[in-house]
Design a protein around this motif. Sequence first.
Motif, PDB file in Angstrom:
ATOM      1  N   GLU A   8       0.827  -1.218   0.000  1.00 21.82           N
ATOM      2  CA  GLU A   8       0.000   0.000   0.000  1.00 21.82           C
ATOM      3  C   GLU A   8       0.860   1.265   0.000  1.00 21.82           C
ATOM      4  OE1 GLU A   8      -3.256   0.301  -0.372  1.00 21.82           O
ATOM      5  OE2 GLU A   8      -3.493  -1.876  -0.536  1.00 21.82           O
ATOM      6  N   VAL A   9       1.879   1.291  -0.858  1.00 22.04           N
ATOM      7  CA  VAL A   9       2.795   2.429  -0.903  1.00 22.04           C
ATOM      8  C   VAL A   9       2.178   3.585  -1.687  1.00 22.04           C
ATOM      9  CG1 VAL A   9       4.988   3.264  -1.837  1.00 22.04           C
ATOM     10  CG2 VAL A   9       4.897   1.107  -0.577  1.00 22.04           C
ATOM     11  N   GLU A  10       2.062   4.693  -0.996  1.00 16.11           N
ATOM     12  CA  GLU A  10       1.526   5.922  -1.600  1.00 16.11           C
ATOM     13  C   GLU A  10       2.572   7.030  -1.441  1.00 16.11           C
ATOM     14  OE1 GLU A  10      -2.763   8.057  -1.407  1.00 16.11           O
ATOM     15  OE2 GLU A  10      -1.661   8.057   0.486  1.00 16.11           O
ATOM     16  N   LYS A  11       2.753   7.801  -2.492  1.00 15.39           N
ATOM     17  CA  LYS A  11       3.671   8.933  -2.419  1.00 15.39           C
ATOM     18  C   LYS A  11       2.965  10.172  -2.942  1.00 15.39           C
ATOM     19  CE  LYS A  11       7.461  11.177  -1.635  1.00 15.39           C
ATOM     20  NZ  LYS A  11       7.948  11.370  -0.265  1.00 15.39           N
ATOM     21  N   ILE A  12       2.869  11.171  -2.063  1.00 18.06           N
ATOM     22  CA  ILE A  12       2.219  12.427  -2.420  1.00 18.06           C
ATOM     23  C   ILE A  12       3.236  13.556  -2.307  1.00 18.06           C
ATOM     24  CG2 ILE A  12       0.432  14.089  -1.791  1.00 18.06           C
ATOM     25  CD1 ILE A  12      -1.223  11.748  -0.733  1.00 18.06           C
ATOM     26  N   TYR A  13       3.377  14.303  -3.382  1.00 21.93           N
ATOM     27  CA  TYR A  13       4.234  15.486  -3.378  1.00 21.93           C
ATOM     28  C   TYR A  13       3.350  16.713  -3.214  1.00 21.93           C
ATOM     29  CZ  TYR A  13       7.919  12.442  -5.159  1.00 21.93           C
ATOM     30  OH  TYR A  13       8.838  11.429  -5.314  1.00 21.93           O
ATOM     31  N   ARG A  14       3.819  17.638  -2.399  1.00 24.13           N
ATOM     32  CA  ARG A  14       3.041  18.856  -2.170  1.00 24.13           C
ATOM     33  C   ARG A  14       3.732  20.051  -2.789  1.00 24.13           C
ATOM     34  NH1 ARG A  14       2.083  15.606   2.209  1.00 24.13           N
ATOM     35  NH2 ARG A  14      -0.108  15.365   2.775  1.00 24.13           N
ATOM     36  N   GLN A  15       3.006  20.785  -3.612  1.00 25.18           N
ATOM     37  CA  GLN A  15       3.498  22.013  -4.227  1.00 25.18           C
ATOM     38  C   GLN A  15       2.594  23.147  -3.753  1.00 25.18           C
ATOM     39  OE1 GLN A  15       3.256  21.019  -8.381  1.00 25.18           O
ATOM     40  NE2 GLN A  15       5.089  19.746  -8.335  1.00 25.18           N
ATOM     41  N   GLY A  16       3.014  23.786  -2.635  1.00 24.77           N
ATOM     42  CA  GLY A  16       2.142  24.767  -2.018  1.00 24.77           C
ATOM     43  C   GLY A  16       0.933  24.071  -1.432  1.00 24.77           C
ATOM     44  N   GLU A  17      -0.242  24.456  -1.872  1.00 23.40           N
ATOM     45  CA  GLU A  17      -1.478  23.832  -1.395  1.00 23.40           C
ATOM     46  C   GLU A  17      -1.938  22.698  -2.309  1.00 23.40           C
ATOM     47  OE1 GLU A  17      -4.405  26.832  -0.857  1.00 23.40           O
ATOM     48  OE2 GLU A  17      -3.313  27.874   0.732  1.00 23.40           O
ATOM     49  N   ILE A  18      -1.189  22.452  -3.363  1.00 22.29           N
ATOM     50  CA  ILE A  18      -1.569  21.427  -4.323  1.00 22.29           C
ATOM     51  C   ILE A  18      -0.876  20.108  -3.978  1.00 22.29           C
ATOM     52  CG2 ILE A  18      -1.533  20.726  -6.754  1.00 22.29           C
ATOM     53  CD1 ILE A  18      -1.484  23.697  -7.484  1.00 22.29           C
ATOM     54  N   GLU A  19      -1.639  19.014  -3.971  1.00 19.24           N
ATOM     55  CA  GLU A  19      -1.090  17.690  -3.739  1.00 19.24           C
ATOM     56  C   GLU A  19      -1.084  16.894  -5.034  1.00 19.24           C
ATOM     57  OE1 GLU A  19      -3.198  15.726  -0.662  1.00 19.24           O
ATOM     58  OE2 GLU A  19      -2.242  16.874   0.956  1.00 19.24           O
ATOM     59  N   VAL A  20       0.054  16.277  -5.329  1.00 18.31           N
ATOM     60  CA  VAL A  20       0.186  15.451  -6.527  1.00 18.31           C
ATOM     61  C   VAL A  20       0.513  14.031  -6.088  1.00 18.31           C
ATOM     62  CG1 VAL A  20       1.437  15.068  -8.673  1.00 18.31           C
ATOM     63  CG2 VAL A  20       0.997  17.404  -7.884  1.00 18.31           C
ATOM     64  N   ALA A  21      -0.357  13.097  -6.431  1.00 18.95           N
ATOM     65  CA  ALA A  21      -0.152  11.695  -6.057  1.00 18.95           C
ATOM     66  C   ALA A  21       0.699  11.015  -7.120  1.00 18.95           C
ATOM     67  CB  ALA A  21      -1.487  10.985  -5.901  1.00 18.95           C
ATOM     68  N   ALA A  22       1.977  10.755  -6.794  1.00 16.03           N
ATOM     69  CA  ALA A  22       2.874  10.086  -7.741  1.00 16.03           C
ATOM     70  C   ALA A  22       2.666   8.578  -7.726  1.00 16.03           C
ATOM     71  CB  ALA A  22       4.323  10.424  -7.416  1.00 16.03           C
ATOM     72  N   LEU A  23       2.345   8.039  -6.547  1.00 18.72           N
ATOM     73  CA  LEU A  23       1.999   6.628  -6.409  1.00 18.72           C
ATOM     74  C   LEU A  23       0.741   6.525  -5.569  1.00 18.72           C
ATOM     75  CD1 LEU A  23       5.465   4.947  -5.624  1.00 18.72           C
ATOM     76  CD2 LEU A  23       4.241   4.921  -7.807  1.00 18.72           C
ATOM     77  N   GLY A  24      -0.145   5.632  -5.964  1.00 22.14           N
ATOM     78  CA  GLY A  24      -1.413   5.518  -5.258  1.00 22.14           C
ATOM     79  C   GLY A  24      -1.682   4.125  -4.733  1.00 22.14           C
ATOM     80  N   GLY A  25      -1.129   3.794  -3.582  1.00 19.70           N
ATOM     81  CA  GLY A  25      -1.418   2.509  -2.940  1.00 19.70           C
ATOM     82  C   GLY A  25      -0.886   1.309  -3.694  1.00 19.70           C
ATOM     83  N   VAL A  26       0.404   1.313  -4.041  1.00 21.26           N
ATOM     84  CA  VAL A  26       1.006   0.236  -4.833  1.00 21.26           C
ATOM     85  C   VAL A  26       1.329  -0.976  -3.953  1.00 21.26           C
ATOM     86  CG1 VAL A  26       3.080  -0.450  -6.113  1.00 21.26           C
ATOM     87  CG2 VAL A  26       1.955   1.735  -6.610  1.00 21.26           C
TER      88      VAL A  26
END
Length: 228
Positions: A8-26
């Motif tokens: 269940e590996v998830e990686k979220i990058y935050r750019q200011g108030e914006i969240e970008v999900a690079a991985l979603g529960g792998v």
Amino acid sequence: MGLLKLEEVEKIYRQGEIEVAALGGVNLEVGKGEFTSIAGPSGSGKTTLLNMVGCLDKPTTGEVYLEGAGISSLDKDQLALLRRENLGFIFQGYNLIPVLTVYENVELALKLLKDRSNKDIKEQVMKIITAVGLGKMADRKPNELSGGQQQRVAIARALVKEPKIVLADEPTANLDSETSLDVLEVMVEMNQKLKTTFIFSTHDPLVMESARRVIKLKDGEIIADERG
């Protein structure tokens, strides 16, 4: 549990108030001796996934296991030690040190490890350089080699310390198709001889054809897991 497991590996990058999900529960398991390609278009999460496996980044949530031990909670120094002792890396840009010879570039990986005599280091370095077809070029510097030969040096450097896993990020991206095939043949041979696990990130069809397992990513999620 296999050699490597992502849960269940998830990686979220935050750019200011914006969240970008690079991985979603792998969820993923890789066994010893696999020759596996992680494939997908740009932005699919290939490099992020490789960074998780390579202990170069940590998941936002979930866990990465190496031989059954969770590694996501390790600190920076512990991760550096784990990488040094267990992982080898091959980059598309070779990342060789230009002032060092072929021998010295490969030797450097062993000198970072402890409890190795100079005799053992020399024997191991020459053994792996010869295995990748560069035994007669040990004294040459990178600018005296072709791109394919430089990538062979990078392969030797990754393998010389006998790591559990070799991670290759687009290893053929800077090579023509004929040279790519030559380099892939070397990696296939090393995989078969040494039983070292190889994991590639790629969009190169040649790499995917050589792999015995192809994991396809899209938008940070595994959409296919194909075994040849």
